[in-house]
Design an enzyme around this catalytic site. Structure first.
Site, PDB file in Angstrom:
ATOM      1  N   GLY A  49       0.855  -1.180   0.000  1.00  0.00           N
ATOM      2  CA  GLY A  49       0.000   0.000   0.000  1.00  0.00           C
ATOM      3  C   GLY A  49       0.896   1.236   0.000  1.00  0.00           C
ATOM      4  O   GLY A  49       1.877   1.305   0.753  1.00  0.00           O
ATOM      5  N   ARG A  85      10.321  -0.860  -4.462  1.00  0.00           N
ATOM      6  CA  ARG A  85       9.155  -0.990  -5.349  1.00  0.00           C
ATOM      7  C   ARG A  85       9.073   0.297  -6.173  1.00  0.00           C
ATOM      8  O   ARG A  85       9.253   1.392  -5.628  1.00  0.00           O
ATOM      9  CB  ARG A  85       7.851  -1.215  -4.564  1.00  0.00           C
ATOM     10  CG  ARG A  85       7.781  -2.600  -3.924  1.00  0.00           C
ATOM     11  CD  ARG A  85       6.387  -2.903  -3.397  1.00  0.00           C
ATOM     12  NE  ARG A  85       5.472  -3.270  -4.473  1.00  0.00           N
ATOM     13  CZ  ARG A  85       4.158  -3.450  -4.284  1.00  0.00           C
ATOM     14  NH1 ARG A  85       3.624  -3.262  -3.099  1.00  0.00           N
ATOM     15  NH2 ARG A  85       3.376  -3.802  -5.291  1.00  0.00           N
ATOM     16  N   ASP A 239      -1.464   4.642  -6.290  1.00  0.00           N
ATOM     17  CA  ASP A 239      -0.049   4.591  -5.928  1.00  0.00           C
ATOM     18  C   ASP A 239       0.711   5.799  -6.449  1.00  0.00           C
ATOM     19  O   ASP A 239       1.792   6.113  -5.962  1.00  0.00           O
ATOM     20  CB  ASP A 239       0.580   3.306  -6.462  1.00  0.00           C
ATOM     21  CG  ASP A 239       0.073   2.128  -5.662  1.00  0.00           C
ATOM     22  OD1 ASP A 239      -1.081   1.719  -5.884  1.00  0.00           O
ATOM     23  OD2 ASP A 239       0.806   1.659  -4.769  1.00  0.00           O
TER      24      ASP A 239
HETATM   25  O1  MRU Z   1       0.618  -3.934  -4.615  1.00  0.00           O
HETATM   26  P1  MRU Z   1      -0.018  -3.224  -3.464  1.00  0.00           P
HETATM   27  O2  MRU Z   1      -0.870  -4.104  -2.604  1.00  0.00           O
HETATM   28  O3  MRU Z   1       0.980  -2.423  -2.668  1.00  0.00           O
HETATM   29  O4  MRU Z   1      -0.989  -2.179  -4.160  1.00  0.00           O
HETATM   30  C1  MRU Z   1      -1.752  -1.335  -3.382  1.00  0.00           C
HETATM   31  C2  MRU Z   1      -2.708  -0.546  -4.160  1.00  0.00           C
HETATM   32  O5  MRU Z   1      -2.761  -0.611  -5.367  1.00  0.00           O
HETATM   33  C3  MRU Z   1      -3.558   0.408  -3.415  1.00  0.00           C
HETATM   34  O6  MRU Z   1      -4.765   0.605  -4.080  1.00  0.00           O
HETATM   35  C4  MRU Z   1      -2.829   1.736  -3.345  1.00  0.00           C
HETATM   36  O7  MRU Z   1      -1.546   1.590  -2.798  1.00  0.00           O
HETATM   37  C5  MRU Z   1      -3.583   2.736  -2.604  1.00  0.00           C
HETATM   38  S1  MRU Z   1      -3.151   2.643  -0.890  1.00  0.00           S
HETATM   39  C6  MRU Z   1      -4.167   3.526   0.041  1.00  0.00           C
END
Ligand code: MRU
Length: 360
Positions: A49, A85, A239
């Site tokens: 996230g 990431r 993101d």
């Molecule tokens: O791959 P992830 O689980 O880190 O991706 C998270 C998302 O795509 C969320 O929608 C995004 O980070 C928004 S967090 C409030």
């Protein structure tokens, strides 16, 4: 206090996180003592996230500044954390802030203290911004509830943009939690979000724990539900959102935005200002899209009643591709729910709300 996925242990030093790979079946807490451990946790999605990986990296760099405050070492740690990431802008944003705060101080003691204060400030700001996103977004739900007395407001969300992805409240979930606190009837359609099932595992777990009515659906179900009039509103997180309103978010978000547009359903993106990339205008081709291990697609992990099991879902010889994010063009986004209010997803709308930060 609202639940949190990250905290400092009672010794005042050790960073602890919930291992999100193990939810919802097991609650496992991990210590992150070193930059290496934090890089691993971010890469392997122990923590995930956009706001949360920023906050995790901020604390990891602050710990590094306590142990080895020399500039070249800190810069190397910052670079490793930022590379863990690629898509979420919050990661580089938080690391750069902590690094700048530390390097602005002459003595090792001051560097360590400044880095810790900055990590604390980032954490507190993310909590407050998510709380405000709830306040700013709840009128959208209130309005639909008023127009449809006697039935719940049906909100569809994708992936997990809840408190597990942030520090508290969440982004997409914040207006939902605020609506529930105010007694509004809400029901959430939870996209399972293959391949890692952040919706089915994490959003469903959060909503269940908070007593929010919800239903997990296969990722391809949203379009059908929209055609049937069973979705009032889509709210997702992001993101990285560009200065012109293009939205990078979990893979599959774009398809939901297309279906929402075709069915005249409002599609909102909830984000704190830390998720804007002010240096980018056009998201298409410019936002780095993470490609992860294809085995995350080829295999699926679940609970057999006693233990976690991982099974292959495709033929052994079949290759897979694992694009973790996509970009939804601004023209498909009804509005951005931010800590300052709701704005249009276009350069003027964003500049009107964030003129002090947005590029001119
Ligand atoms: O791959 P992830 O689980 O880190 O991706 C998270 C998302 O795509 C969320 O929608 C995004 O980070 C928004 S967090 C409030």
């Amino acid at each position: 206090m609202t639940p949190r996925p990250i905290w400092i242990a009672q010794d005042g030093l050790t960073l602890q996180v919930i291992d999100q790979r193990r939810l919802p079946h097991e609650r496992v807490v991990r210590d992150l003592n070193t930059v290496d451990e934090a890089v691993y946790a971010i890469k392997e999605m122990v923590v995930r996230g956009a706001p949360l990986i920023g906050v995790t990296a901020a604390w990891a760099l602050a710990a590094a500044a306590r142990r080895a405050p020399e500039a070249p070492l800190l810069e190397a740690s910052a670079a490793r954390l930022k590379a863990a990431r690629p898509t979420a802008i919050n990661l580089a944003w938080a690391v750069d802030r902590v690094l700048a705060a530390a390097l602005a101080c002459p003595s090792p003691e001051e560097r360590a203290l400044a880095a810790r204060c900055e990590a604390e400030a980032i954490t507190a700001a993310e909590v407050e911004n998510c709380r405000r996103i709830g306040e700013q977004g709840v009128p959208l739900i209130e309005e639909i509830a008023r127009a449809n007395p006697g039935r719940p407001v049906n909100v569809l969300t994708h992936c997990n943009a809840g408190w597990l992805a942030c520090v508290a409240y969440g982004t997409a979930t914040a207006p939902i939690y605020t609506a529930c606190e105010r007694g509004l009837p809400v029901h959430v359609w939870v996209d399972e979000t293959r391949p890692l099932n952040q919706g089915a595992r994490l959003t469903a777990w959060e909503l269940a724990a908070a007593g929010v009515p919800h239903t997990v659906i296969a990722d391809n179900t949203g379009g059908h539900l929209m055609q049937q009039g069973r979705v009032d509103l889509v709210i997702v997180g992001t993101d990285r959102t560009t200065a012109s309103g293009d939205v990078a978010n979990k893979i599959g978000t774009y398809l939901k935005a297309l279906a929402a547009r075709d069915n005249g359903i409002p599609f909102y993106v909830a984000l704190p200002s830390s998720s804007f990339d002010w240096s980018l205008r056009d998201g298409m081709g410019a936002v780095p899209i993470e490609e992860r291990d294809p085995d995350e697609v080829r295999y699926i992990t679940g609970w057999d009643g006693e233990r976690s099991v991982r099974v292959r879902v495709c033929p052994e010889a079949s290759p897979a591709a694992n694009f973790a994010f996509d970009v939804t063009p601004a023209r498909l986004v009804t509005g951005l729910i931010t800590e300052r209010g709701i704005c249009r997803a276009d350069p003027e709308g964003i500049r009107g709300m964030f003129g002090d930060k947005a590029m001119t």
